[in-house]
Scaffold this active site. Structure first.
Site, short mmCIF file in Angstrom:
data_model
loop_
_atom_site.label_atom_id
_atom_site.label_comp_id
_atom_site.label_asym_id
_atom_site.label_seq_id
_atom_site.Cartn_x
_atom_site.Cartn_y
_atom_site.Cartn_z
N LYS A 84 0.79 -1.12 -0.05
CA LYS A 84 0.04 0.02 0.04
C LYS A 84 0.93 1.13 -0.09
O LYS A 84 0.79 2.12 -0.57
CB LYS A 84 -1.01 -0.04 1.03
CG LYS A 84 -2.05 -1.04 1.33
CD LYS A 84 -2.95 -0.86 2.51
CE LYS A 84 -2.21 -1.10 3.79
NZ LYS A 84 -1.98 -2.73 4.00
N ARG B 113 -10.74 0.41 7.98
CA ARG B 113 -10.19 -0.75 8.57
C ARG B 113 -11.39 -1.56 8.87
O ARG B 113 -11.23 -2.76 8.88
CB ARG B 113 -8.99 -1.05 9.41
CG ARG B 113 -7.92 -0.21 8.92
CD ARG B 113 -6.68 -0.64 9.72
NE ARG B 113 -5.20 0.09 9.04
CZ ARG B 113 -4.26 -0.70 9.46
NH1 ARG B 113 -4.21 -1.75 10.15
NH2 ARG B 113 -3.34 -0.09 8.94
N ARG C 210 10.88 -6.48 5.70
CA ARG C 210 10.75 -5.02 6.11
C ARG C 210 11.31 -4.88 7.51
O ARG C 210 11.56 -4.08 7.80
CB ARG C 210 9.25 -4.66 5.86
CG ARG C 210 9.21 -2.98 6.01
CD ARG C 210 7.73 -2.69 5.88
NE ARG C 210 6.75 -3.08 7.11
CZ ARG C 210 5.45 -2.89 6.97
NH1 ARG C 210 4.85 -2.13 5.91
NH2 ARG C 210 4.79 -3.30 8.07
N ARG D 102 10.95 -1.79 12.49
CA ARG D 102 9.42 -1.65 13.12
C ARG D 102 9.29 -3.05 14.13
O ARG D 102 9.43 -4.06 13.65
CB ARG D 102 8.43 -1.57 11.96
CG ARG D 102 8.36 -0.38 11.25
CD ARG D 102 7.47 -0.08 10.19
NE ARG D 102 5.92 -0.62 10.56
CZ ARG D 102 4.90 -0.71 9.83
NH1 ARG D 102 5.06 -0.33 8.58
NH2 ARG D 102 3.90 -1.11 10.15
N ARG E 68 -1.82 -9.73 12.91
CA ARG E 68 -2.30 -8.68 12.04
C ARG E 68 -3.09 -9.34 10.93
O ARG E 68 -3.86 -8.65 10.37
CB ARG E 68 -1.24 -7.80 11.64
CG ARG E 68 -0.65 -6.85 12.95
CD ARG E 68 0.76 -6.06 12.49
NE ARG E 68 0.61 -5.33 11.38
CZ ARG E 68 1.44 -4.96 10.35
NH1 ARG E 68 2.60 -5.51 10.74
NH2 ARG E 68 1.20 -4.15 9.44
#
Length: 189
Positions: free
Chosen positions: A14, A90, A129, A135, A146
């Site tokens: 995204k 969401r 990532r 992160r 998630r």
């Protein structure tokens, strides 16, 4: 005015695709994830509450997100070509609230772009990532949670926009340029 929602499971691309859309179509980019991470970094009251949800892989309450978005959308004024919303809505309740918010600002959502990526690919992208970005939410346990939350709470948003005839499924597999080419075909039609 071109108002786009870009959605898909965590790790579907995204943010990457949003950046390309912003450049080509001169839109304002609103990433709820970025807005929340800024609040967390600033250790604001909102950020502390948001982090307590995010660190466990849960969604931040609707009211909190909607108020942040309303403030940001109003700050743009009317002299823009549109917005791209990344990471919002969401839930169906958020989608309904967004429709009301956009209507109260004299505009509407043009299309929801749904980036579809295979689960194994998503997990691989997110783990990679996590190695490079630092992160804390990109670890296998949180990623799994998630993805489960996405399937149960976020995926139904697609049906909401299908019912409004504002939905486009995008194959999110392949190169960044290939995926963007598919998005361009939808936005230019």
């Amino acid at each position: 005015m071109l108002n786009i929602i870009i959605c898909g499971a965590p790790g579907c691309g995204k943010g990457t695709q949003s950046d390309l859309i912003v450049k080509k179509y001169d839109l304002k980019h609103l990433s709820t994830g970025d807005l929340l991470r800024n609040e967390i970094a600033e250790k604001s009251e909102l950020g502390i509450v948001a982090e307590s949800y995010i660190s466990k892989g849960n969604l931040v309450p609707d009211e909190m997100i909607i108020s942040i978005l309303a403030k940001n959308i109003k700050s743009f004024g009317i002299e823009i070509n549109g917005v791209i919303l990344d990471g919002f809505p969401r839930t169906v309740a958020q989608a309904e609230a967004l429709e009301t918010l956009m209507s109260s600002n004299g505009t509407e959502i043009t299309v929801l772009l749904d980036l579809n990526v295979e689960k194994d690919e998503l997990i691989g992208r997110l783990l990679k990532r996590g190695e490079t970005s630092g992160r804390s939410d990109d670890n296998l346990e949180t990623i799994t949670k998630r993805l489960e939350v996405y399937e149960t709470k976020t995926a139904p948003v697609s049906n909401f926009y299908k019912n409004l005839n504002k939905y486009a499924a995008i194959n999110g597999m392949g190169s960044i340029d290939d995926i963007f080419g598919r998005i361009e075909k939808v936005l230019d039609s």
